[in-house]
Design an enzyme around this catalytic site. Structure first.
Site, PDB file in Angstrom:
ATOM      1  N   ASP A   1       2.628   8.833   9.944  1.00 63.04           N
ATOM      2  CA  ASP A   1       1.767   9.317   9.689  1.00 63.04           C
ATOM      3  C   ASP A   1       0.675   8.415   9.584  1.00 63.04           C
ATOM      4  O   ASP A   1      -0.440   8.053   9.038  1.00 63.04           O
ATOM      5  CB  ASP A   1       1.511   9.776   7.831  1.00 63.04           C
ATOM      6  CG  ASP A   1       0.194  10.724   8.114  1.00 63.04           C
ATOM      7  OD1 ASP A   1      -0.544  11.449   8.659  1.00 63.04           O
ATOM      8  OD2 ASP A   1       0.054  10.598   6.132  1.00 63.04           O
TER       9      ASP A   1
ATOM     10  N   LYS B   1      -2.141  13.200  15.845  1.00 62.94           N
ATOM     11  CA  LYS B   1      -3.697  13.062  15.867  1.00 62.94           C
ATOM     12  C   LYS B   1      -3.692  13.846  16.946  1.00 62.94           C
ATOM     13  O   LYS B   1      -3.580  13.483  18.101  1.00 62.94           O
ATOM     14  CB  LYS B   1      -4.171  12.408  16.016  1.00 62.94           C
ATOM     15  CG  LYS B   1      -4.643  11.006  14.650  1.00 62.94           C
ATOM     16  CD  LYS B   1      -6.431  11.567  13.943  1.00 62.94           C
ATOM     17  CE  LYS B   1      -6.208  11.219  12.527  1.00 62.94           C
ATOM     18  NZ  LYS B   1      -7.043  12.477  11.552  1.00 62.94           N
TER      19      LYS B   1
ATOM     20  N   PRO C   1      -2.002   3.896   1.472  1.00 62.86           N
ATOM     21  CA  PRO C   1      -1.212   3.918   0.247  1.00 62.86           C
ATOM     22  C   PRO C   1       0.306   4.535  -0.257  1.00 62.86           C
ATOM     23  O   PRO C   1       0.154   3.011  -1.120  1.00 62.86           O
ATOM     24  CB  PRO C   1      -2.522   4.598  -0.602  1.00 62.86           C
ATOM     25  CG  PRO C   1      -2.895   5.303   0.160  1.00 62.86           C
ATOM     26  CD  PRO C   1      -2.593   4.842   1.932  1.00 62.86           C
ATOM     27  N   GLY C   2       0.841   5.213   0.187  1.00 60.91           N
ATOM     28  CA  GLY C   2       1.591   5.089  -0.161  1.00 60.91           C
ATOM     29  C   GLY C   2       2.169   6.534  -0.809  1.00 60.91           C
ATOM     30  O   GLY C   2       3.014   6.816  -1.483  1.00 60.91           O
ATOM     31  N   GLY C   3       0.946   8.210  -0.405  1.00 60.15           N
ATOM     32  CA  GLY C   3       1.836   9.275  -0.944  1.00 60.15           C
ATOM     33  C   GLY C   3       2.953   9.351  -0.223  1.00 60.15           C
ATOM     34  O   GLY C   3       3.710   9.510  -1.150  1.00 60.15           O
TER      35      GLY C   3
HETATM   36  C1  LIG Z   1      -3.409   7.920   7.360  1.00 59.45           C
HETATM   37  S1  LIG Z   1      -2.698   6.974   6.792  1.00 59.45           S
HETATM   38  C2  LIG Z   1      -1.321   7.154   6.108  1.00 59.45           C
HETATM   39  C3  LIG Z   1      -0.794   7.707   4.600  1.00 59.45           C
HETATM   40  C4  LIG Z   1      -0.011   7.513   4.012  1.00 59.45           C
HETATM   41  N1  LIG Z   1       1.053   8.220   4.274  1.00 59.45           N
HETATM   42  C5  LIG Z   1      -0.117   7.998   2.566  1.00 59.45           C
HETATM   43  O1  LIG Z   1       0.576   9.218   2.353  1.00 59.45           O
HETATM   44  O2  LIG Z   1      -0.570   8.089   2.253  1.00 59.45           O
HETATM   45  C6  LIG Z   1      -2.512   5.317   8.090  1.00 59.45           C
HETATM   46  C7  LIG Z   1      -1.688   3.992   8.058  1.00 59.45           C
HETATM   47  O3  LIG Z   1      -1.207   3.534   9.371  1.00 59.45           O
HETATM   48  C8  LIG Z   1      -1.515   2.737   9.414  1.00 59.45           C
HETATM   49  N2  LIG Z   1      -1.443   1.613  10.904  1.00 59.45           N
HETATM   50  C9  LIG Z   1      -2.236   2.278  11.860  1.00 59.45           C
HETATM   51  N3  LIG Z   1      -1.563   1.536  12.778  1.00 59.45           N
HETATM   52  C10 LIG Z   1      -0.590   0.792  12.403  1.00 59.45           C
HETATM   53  C11 LIG Z   1       0.829   0.414  12.752  1.00 59.45           C
HETATM   54  N4  LIG Z   1       0.053   0.166  14.125  1.00 59.45           N
HETATM   55  N5  LIG Z   1       1.692  -0.399  12.237  1.00 59.45           N
HETATM   56  C12 LIG Z   1       1.759   0.550  10.881  1.00 59.45           C
HETATM   57  N6  LIG Z   1       0.896   1.110  10.196  1.00 59.45           N
HETATM   58  C13 LIG Z   1      -0.424   1.194  11.203  1.00 59.45           C
HETATM   59  C14 LIG Z   1      -3.163   2.264   8.870  1.00 59.45           C
HETATM   60  O4  LIG Z   1      -2.816   0.780   7.882  1.00 59.45           O
HETATM   61  C15 LIG Z   1      -2.619   3.122   7.155  1.00 59.45           C
HETATM   62  O5  LIG Z   1      -2.282   2.586   6.527  1.00 59.45           O
END
Ligand SMILES: C[S@@+](CC[C@H](N)C(=O)[O-])C[C@H]1O[C@@H](n2cnc3c(N)ncnc32)[C@H](O)[C@@H]1O
Length: 345
Positions: free
Chosen positions: A272, A302, A217-219
């Site tokens: 991330d 991961k 969500p954008g942290g």
């Molecule tokens: C752990 S969250 C990220 C949290 C973020 N770093 C924060 O600070 O709010 C992982 C994100 O990776 C995104 N994601 C997964 N596969 C993706 C892809 N192929 N391209 C772009 N985003 C992807 C997911 O939709 C999810 O929102």
């Protein structure tokens, strides 16, 4: 046969990764290492077949990924459950502490669950601060200490050590880096990037333009915007509404495999994505043309199937030679993952 010189430390890893930290230590120091468990899968005592200086030098030079914190054990005393009086007496009389008058000294106290509540870490710290001030004239501090006095209490023993804070791998007690949660904070994931900035010695305000892959969500994006960067956030999921008002943000609500940029658009790439490491590595590699040479990448990996060393090795093979590893570390805020700091060749 017993080694002629040896040194003893307490090591701390994230819960579930104590064995991996021990494996890394064994690789560094060979079969002469001895381990004992203090908190299952997390905190352990270890003795190395080299002296304290040599041990510290090697652990700093080739820092293990899963070892979050070390504290030397220069003195240990058995006790039966323990009492504040016994602890104070030990600190008052032990020969292993020698501190200069006026030295900024951080006392860090931890204990196992089995130690009674009358020995609270905060209460013990206060008592030890007082004894050290009386005995040596030291000044009690929490941050920017010249010396750290580390105390670890179990029901059976008390362990005491003296070190420079920078020799403990982290100057936070047990490496547990705590940040204050802010009002309106977009996600707890922000702490991971804040910690990475500190641990890897980065200063994000020195960068100009970042791409955040898997941003929602954008942290992470919010931290980079706070540091003054222009940020391109890529994620098929929604970004926090407040962030979208920021004129330095470009949001591409897409899969990272479907975006294109001019070459060398960014000097920082962060990722991330909670995804299979190899698929993530492939996506990152395909976007590397957009990262300038000398640019920085911060990537969480991961740890699947409990084979972390293999996971990291394969992931690195996938992004090399374009990305060169500077440091890999399981941060306090990482759960089943670790964080890589890399630089583009
Ligand atoms: C752990 S969250 C990220 C949290 C973020 N770093 C924060 O600070 O709010 C992982 C994100 O990776 C995104 N994601 C997964 N596969 C993706 C892809 N192929 N391209 C772009 N985003 C992807 C997911 O939709 C999810 O929102």
């Amino acid at each position: 046969m017993q080694a002629e010189v040896e040194s003893t430390f307490i090591g701390t890893a994230n819960h579930g990764y104590g064995q991996h930290a021990q494996e890394e230590i064994r690789r560094l120091f060979g079969q002469g290492c001895k381990f004992g468990m203090l908190v299952p899968a997390e905190i352990f005592i270890f003795t190395l077949p080299v002296d304290k200086e040599e041990a510290t030098r090697r652990l700093l030079e080739q820092e293990p990924m899963f070892l979050r914190h070390i504290q030397p054990v220069d003195a240990r005393q058995t006790w039966n459950g323990g009492s504040m009086d016994e602890l104070v007496e030990l600190v008052r009389t032990t020969k292993v502490l020698s501190l200069e008058e006026g030295a900024a000294t951080a006392v860090q106290v931890r204990k196992t669950e089995q130690v009674g509540s009358e020995l609270s870490p905060a209460g013990c710290k206060q008592a030890i601060d007082r004894v050290l001030a009386e005995r040596f004239g030291t000044v009690a501090v929490v941050k920017d200490a010249k010396w750290t006095v580390s105390v670890y209490l179990t029901a059976a023993e008390v362990y005491l050590g003296l070190s420079r804070p920078e020799h403990n791998l982290s100057d936070w007690s047990g490496g547990a880096v705590r940040f204050r949660k802010e009002e309106g904070q977009v996600s707890r994931a922000k702490f991971k990037l804040l910690e990475a900035e500190r641990v890897f010695g980065l200063d994000f305000s020195q960068y100009r333009s970042a791409i955040d892959i898997g941003a929602a969500p954008g942290g992470w994006t919010s931290l980079l915007l706070e540091r003054g960067l222009r940020v391109t956030a890529v994620d098929p999921a929604k970004l926090d509404k407040e962030l979208l008002r920021n004129p330095r943000l470009t949001f591409l609500q897409k899969n990272a495999g479907d975006v294109k940029f001019p070459e060398n658009s960014f000097d920082l790439l962060v990722c991330d994505m909670s995804w299979s490491p190899r698929q993530m590595a492939r996506l990152v590699k395909e976007l590397l043309y957009a990262l300038q040479s000398g640019g920085t990448a911060v990537i969480t990996v991961k740890l699947l199937h409990k084979k972390p060393f293999q996971t990291v090795r394969e992931m690195l093979e996938d992004v090399q030679p374009e990305l060169m590893l500077q440091k890999a570390k399981q941060l306090f805020h990482n759960r089943e993952e670790l964080t890589l700091f890399l630089v583009k060749a």
